[in-house]
Design a protein around this motif. Structure first.
Motif, PDB file in Angstrom:
ATOM      1  N   LYS A 362       0.758  -1.219   0.055  1.00 51.00           N
ATOM      2  CA  LYS A 362      -0.149  -0.144  -0.154  1.00 51.00           C
ATOM      3  C   LYS A 362       1.050   1.307  -0.102  1.00 51.00           C
ATOM      4  CE  LYS A 362      -4.113  -1.724   0.043  1.00 51.00           C
ATOM      5  NZ  LYS A 362      -4.925  -1.527  -1.442  1.00 51.00           N
ATOM      6  N   ASP A 379     -10.167  -1.383   1.324  1.00 51.23           N
ATOM      7  CA  ASP A 379     -10.511  -1.311   0.051  1.00 51.23           C
ATOM      8  C   ASP A 379     -11.913  -1.784  -0.016  1.00 51.23           C
ATOM      9  OD1 ASP A 379      -8.248  -0.598  -1.019  1.00 51.23           O
ATOM     10  OD2 ASP A 379      -7.716  -2.344  -2.211  1.00 51.23           O
ATOM     11  N   GLU A 387     -12.444  -4.175  -6.607  1.00 54.65           N
ATOM     12  CA  GLU A 387     -12.230  -3.057  -6.124  1.00 54.65           C
ATOM     13  C   GLU A 387     -12.985  -1.710  -6.889  1.00 54.65           C
ATOM     14  OE1 GLU A 387      -8.037  -1.793  -5.711  1.00 54.65           O
ATOM     15  OE2 GLU A 387      -8.558   0.324  -5.326  1.00 54.65           O
ATOM     16  N   GLY A 390     -10.570   2.731  -2.778  1.00 57.93           N
ATOM     17  CA  GLY A 390      -9.385   2.596  -2.392  1.00 57.93           C
ATOM     18  C   GLY A 390      -9.019   3.741  -1.281  1.00 57.93           C
TER      19      GLY A 390
HETATM   20 MG    MG Z   1      -6.253   0.959  -5.103  1.00 56.14          MG
END
Ligand code: MG
Ligand code: 4AD
Length: 464
Positions: A362, A379, A387, A390
């Motif tokens: 990340k 997420d 996803e 985020g």
């Molecule tokens: Mg992302």
């Protein structure tokens, strides 16, 4: 002013025979001895307006001959009761004005169903199709819903810059912005590009996210959001990646990951409800032709609390079924799209918010957990897509942030102002980014992200 077709279709037949005008593009034309029947569309609704034109004069007959699918026309007449069962009224036209012909031999949109691939090649004409028309209306309504949600919750709309000298995601997937001559790039003594001669005096790029600048404003205005174009030079040719996409990024001060998750869930549910309420006809179209059952599944999502799960628990779940996946699952590896889909479709049967990812996968700005291994990331994953959001709580401790900047090999000088925010009145704060096209895909069921943005920008494609 002429009335839009959407409005005309809701009106009652007019016994006083007041003359009205209707404009649009011809979808179909059917000729008979004394009358000619048309269906016209002006983009205001999925439904067309039916028009019956009396061949009352030589002039009208001549005009009719020149009208074919795609032509732009204006009819004058009055609304009468329609014998057809699909609409209440139709236009009994007394006159017609042909604004622009559309030669049938070459007009690419015929009555048959065209593939989305083909329609992408004629993106200048595709909004005239039912599907792209419906996408366009839903997209516009959703934009309004985004602003409506944040404005009614006292968030300020901040315009963050398109051109930026910092790489928010630290992934190096940026489009460079330069006025340096490409055939004669100035170099420094040691052979590097001499950016001091460039327009901004330093290397700059199209933004990948407005987050860092949104943080500046959150630390003064408390709750803010951005909604603008973002750019990623990712070389991924998939049905969910664009090189230019729109992102909605709220940022909230005095807020931790828990508050962030709650806002993300409320926000998604609000915009889903908004579209169901304001675009019933278009949503029914998607429900019937694009993704069966989509309306019910959205309703169910609105009523059900999202599942929360840590990354570590998610990995445990996935490991139980590891033989099903192309990509291996193990703690530390990023979740692939197949894993995200499995979690939402098979494990949780709906959206899930996965939190506390390993720090290595990340971005540098996410708040470190006490375990020193995971960060306060989140997420939001949804069935079919994976996803769509985020986000994270941000690292608000000066020393820890500095350490992360060094670990990532980023230049401290480039982030001086970002670090300053941790020096002066720092406070826990959090935010997230929702990919606008991803959420449109999710709501409409459209398979390919290129069909939910008017002019997709992807690898090797910037036509139109
Ligand atoms: Mg992302
Ligand atoms: O997860 P991402 O990279 O997060 C950020 O950019 C954060 N700075 C956001 C924040 O916390 N303010 O991107 C956020 C979302 C993704 O979940 C996805 O929906 C979308 O942006 N997205 C894309 N959509 C289309 N094409 C791409 N290439 C995308 N990359 C990300």
């Amino acid at each position: 002013m002429s009335l839009r077709i959407k409005k005309l279709l809701t009106m009652d037949p007019d016994e006083n025979e007041k003359l009205i005008t209707a404009e649009g593009w011809v979808r179909t034309k059917r000729d008979s001895k004394n009358f000619c029947f048309f269906e016209i569309n002006d983009g205001s609704s999925l439904k067309n307006l039916q028009v019956i034109l009396d061949k009352s004069s030589e002039k009208i007959v001549k005009t009719i001959d020149k009208i074919s699918t795609g032509a732009s026309v204006e009819f004058t007449g009055y609304l009468v009761e329609s014998p057809g069962k699909n609409q209440k009224v139709e236009l009994k036209a007394e006159n017609v004005l042909l604004w622009g012909e559309s030669p049938a031999e070459t007009y690419p949109l015929q009555k048959k169903r065209h593939s989305f691939e083909f329609l992408r090649e004629i993106a200048h004409l595709r909004p005239r199709t039912n599907t792209l028309g419906a996408v366009t209306r839903v997209r516009s309504t959703l934009s309004f819903a985004v602003h409506s949600f944040f404005q009614s919750n006292d968030f300020l709309y901040i315009h963050t810059p398109i051109i930026s000298a910092s790489d928010c995601e630290g992934a190096g997937e940026m489009f460079q912005v330069t006025t340096l001559p490409l055939d004669n790039i100035p170099k420094t003594k040691n052979g590097a590009v001499d950016y001091s001669q460039d327009f901004f005096g330093k290397q700059s790029n199209l933004t990948v996210s407005g987050q860092l600048e949104a943080e500046i404003y959150a630390l003064a205005m408390k709750n803010v959001y951005t909604f603008g174009p973002t750019f990623r030079a990712e070389n991924s040719n998939t049905s969910r990646h664009l090189a230019e996409f729109w992102m909605i990024e709220p940022e909230m001060a005095f807020c931790t990951l828990e508050g962030n998750m709650a806002v993300a869930e409320d926000f998604l549910k609000y915009i889903f409800s908004y579209v169901l309420e304001h675009c019933p006809e278009d949503m029914e179209f998607f429900n019937t032709w694009v993704e069966k059952g989509i309306v019910d599944s959205l309703r169910k999502i609105i009523e059900t609390p999202f599942v929360h799960m840590t990354y570590s628990d998610a990995v445990k779940e996935l490991e139980k079924s590891s033989s099903q996946f192309d990509f291996p699952v193990s703690w530390g590896a990023d979740l692939q799209s197949e894993h995200e889909k499995f979690l939402t479709e098979k494990v949780c049967n709906g959206p899930v918010i996965v939190t506390d990812y390993p720090k290595e996968i990340k971005a540098f700005y996410m708040k470190m957990n006490d375990d020193g291994k995971t960060v306060r990331a989140m997420d939001v994953l949804v069935p079919r897509l994976g996803e769509i959001i985020g986000g994270s709580e941000r690292e608000n401790r000066y020393d820890m942030l500095l350490k992360r900047i060094h670990e990532w090999g980023l230049q401290e000088e480039d982030y001086w102002w970002y670090l300053d925010l941790r020096k002066y009145g720092s406070v826990p704060h959090a935010g997230f980014g929702l990919g606008f096209e991803r959420v449109i895909q999710y709501i409409t069921g459209m398979q390919n992200i290129r069909d939910v943005i008017p002019f997709p920008r992807t690898v090797k494609n910037a036509e139109f």
